[in-house]
Structure formats: C-alpha cells, structure tokens
Design a protein around this motif. Structure first.
Motif, PDB file in Angstrom:
ATOM      1  N   SER A 104      33.727  -8.074  53.148  1.00  0.00           N
ATOM      2  CA  SER A 104      35.227  -7.743  52.985  1.00  0.00           C
ATOM      3  C   SER A 104      35.912  -6.750  51.750  1.00  0.00           C
ATOM      4  N   ILE A 105      35.091  -7.012  50.570  1.00  0.00           N
ATOM      5  CA  ILE A 105      35.481  -5.981  49.566  1.00  0.00           C
ATOM      6  C   ILE A 105      33.908  -5.026  49.519  1.00  0.00           C
ATOM      7  N   TYR A 106      34.228  -3.836  49.051  1.00  0.00           N
ATOM      8  CA  TYR A 106      32.803  -3.161  49.231  1.00  0.00           C
ATOM      9  C   TYR A 106      32.385  -2.895  47.857  1.00  0.00           C
ATOM     10  N   SER A 107      31.754  -4.004  47.407  1.00  0.00           N
ATOM     11  CA  SER A 107      31.040  -4.158  46.208  1.00  0.00           C
ATOM     12  C   SER A 107      29.665  -5.035  46.725  1.00  0.00           C
ATOM     13  N   ALA A 108      28.576  -4.838  45.727  1.00  0.00           N
ATOM     14  CA  ALA A 108      27.345  -5.349  45.771  1.00  0.00           C
ATOM     15  C   ALA A 108      27.735  -6.900  45.684  1.00  0.00           C
ATOM     16  N   ASP A 109      28.606  -7.224  44.791  1.00  0.00           N
ATOM     17  CA  ASP A 109      28.838  -8.620  44.187  1.00  0.00           C
ATOM     18  C   ASP A 109      29.394  -9.485  45.430  1.00  0.00           C
ATOM     19  N   ARG A 110      30.414  -8.895  46.201  1.00  0.00           N
ATOM     20  CA  ARG A 110      30.973  -9.420  47.358  1.00  0.00           C
ATOM     21  C   ARG A 110      29.996  -9.433  48.492  1.00  0.00           C
ATOM     22  N   PHE A 111      28.918  -8.493  48.466  1.00  0.00           N
ATOM     23  CA  PHE A 111      27.895  -8.500  49.703  1.00  0.00           C
ATOM     24  C   PHE A 111      27.039  -9.579  49.482  1.00  0.00           C
ATOM     25  N   ILE A 112      26.689  -9.912  48.214  1.00  0.00           N
ATOM     26  CA  ILE A 112      25.640 -10.959  48.107  1.00  0.00           C
ATOM     27  C   ILE A 112      26.323 -12.274  48.303  1.00  0.00           C
ATOM     28  N   GLU A 113      27.702 -12.587  48.087  1.00  0.00           N
ATOM     29  CA  GLU A 113      28.227 -13.732  48.379  1.00  0.00           C
ATOM     30  C   GLU A 113      28.396 -14.056  50.053  1.00  0.00           C
TER      31      GLU A 113
END
Length: 230
Positions: A104-113
């Motif tokens: 939903s947000i273009y970052s690896a941090d949000r991806f792994i969530e």
C-alpha cells in the motif's frame, strides 16, 4: 509576487537517481523552473548464471533498475511477481509480466509487513542490486537473493552537486545520499526533497534536513510537494 502559472520560476530542481526522469524534468520546465539531471549512482548488469526461476513461487522486485535488468533477459517465468513502486511495476508489465502484489506504501518496510500476510510461506526470490538492504530477506519466510546488477557511487557528479547552491535537490535512495556525503556535501544553501522514509532517514542520519517528502513515494509526487512549497 510569483506567477501562479509558473510556480517554479527561478528555481533549479536537481534529480539524482540512476534513471533520467524525463516526465518530471519536462514538468519542471513547464512550471518555469530549470531541471538538471545529475545521477549520483550508476548501475551495470552483473554477468552471472541465471537462477532456476521455476523453484520460486514469487519473484520480488523493489526497484525499477532490477526490473529493467530482469526484462533484458526475456526469461519466461511462471512465478507470481511482487513489485514495490509504480515505476517498477510499469516496467515489468510493459514487458509482458503480470504484477500480482504491490504494498500500500511503496517501501520495503511496508512490503515486509503486508506481503507475508498475503502469501504465507511461499518460496521467494528477491532480485536486487548490489547495494540493496537486506530488509526483504529478513522476512520470516524462505527468501533467496539474486544480485542482478552492480551499483556504484558517482563521486564525480556528487562533487559537482556540492558546488551547486540555491537549488532543490531530490534524493531517491540512501545510496545517492552516501555519494553526496562522501563528496563532502554539507546540505548548506540547498532545499532537500526525499522519496520515501528510508531515504529521509538516511539524510537525517547524515546531518541533513528534509524540506519535502511526498505521501506517495514517486518522483512526480515529490515534485508536487516542491511546487506547493514554492
């Protein structure tokens, strides 16, 4: 009073990513500003043996560079594809690959969530550059990594940037921040735009300041924030 039709009149906006953002640069000129492209990082495809893509349920891409390098292989794959960012997904889809997941947000941090909750314990291959962080591989699921391109810092361009004042400088990665600091950049007499909180944190950790950060992590959205602040 500034002309509302040309809100960037008198402004210089410097883009520092590895790919020239033609659309954003054209927009700067349309709005009365001066656009400069000064890449602080360079990429080159690594010559290595291809992995067995059939062994993976998912292929993961977190940058446009990794997607572009992969597409040059013209590799037929049955794996599902996950991508971080609109431009990353756009490159893949333009080359015939279907993107099945984006955070939903273009970052690896949000991806792994979000990603593990969607796919469970699927076996994944993270296709990345040599300087990519290990955020994706830290997921509690089987993730292999394949370095498809090498990233190097363009210190010569970074030195040129340190001499440029009274400009807005847009940083899109921690690697670009590293190049600027290694060249002696001191953040003085420039405004700073960051794409993503990871890049923002890298700037702050290097004693810099961030004047503009878009809610959506794209270059055009960063430019919109710069316009608002002009």
């Amino acid at each position: 009073m500034s002309d509302p039709n040309f809100p960037l009149q008198g402004e210089t906006v410097i883009f520092t990513g590895s790919t020239e953002p033609a659309e954003a640069m054209e927009r700067v000129e349309e709005l009365g500003g001066k656009a400069v492209y000064l890449p602080l990082i360079e990429t080159a495809i690594r010559q290595s043996e291809l992995p067995d893509f059939s062994a993976y349920e998912w292929l993961i891409f977190t940058s446009r560079n990794s997607a572009e390098a992969f597409c040059l292989l013209h590799a037929p794959v049955d794996s599902k594809i996950a991508a971080v960012g609109e431009k990353t997904a756009e490159v893949l889809e333009q080359n015939g690959y279907s993107v099945s997941f984006m955070p939903s947000i273009y970052s690896a941090d949000r991806f792994i969530e979000e990603f593990p909750q969607v796919v469970g314990e699927a076996r994944c291959l993270f296709i990345k550059g040599s300087l990519a962080k290990n955020t994706i591989a830290s997921m509690a699921m089987p993730v292999d990594e394949w370095v498809i391109y090498e990233t190097t810092l363009n210190i010569e361009n970074a030195k040129k940037l340190t001499a440029m004042k009274n400009a807005v400088v847009l940083f899109a990665s921690p690697s670009a921040v590293s190049a600027y600091r290694e060249a002696g950049g001191d953040w003085q007499e420039i405004k700073v735009a960051a794409i993503g909180h990871v890049t923002q944190n890298a700037i702050l950790q290097n004693d810099g300041h961030v004047d503009f950060i878009p809610e959506k992590y794209t270059i055009l959205d960063a430019l919109n924030e710069i316009v608002k602040g002009s």
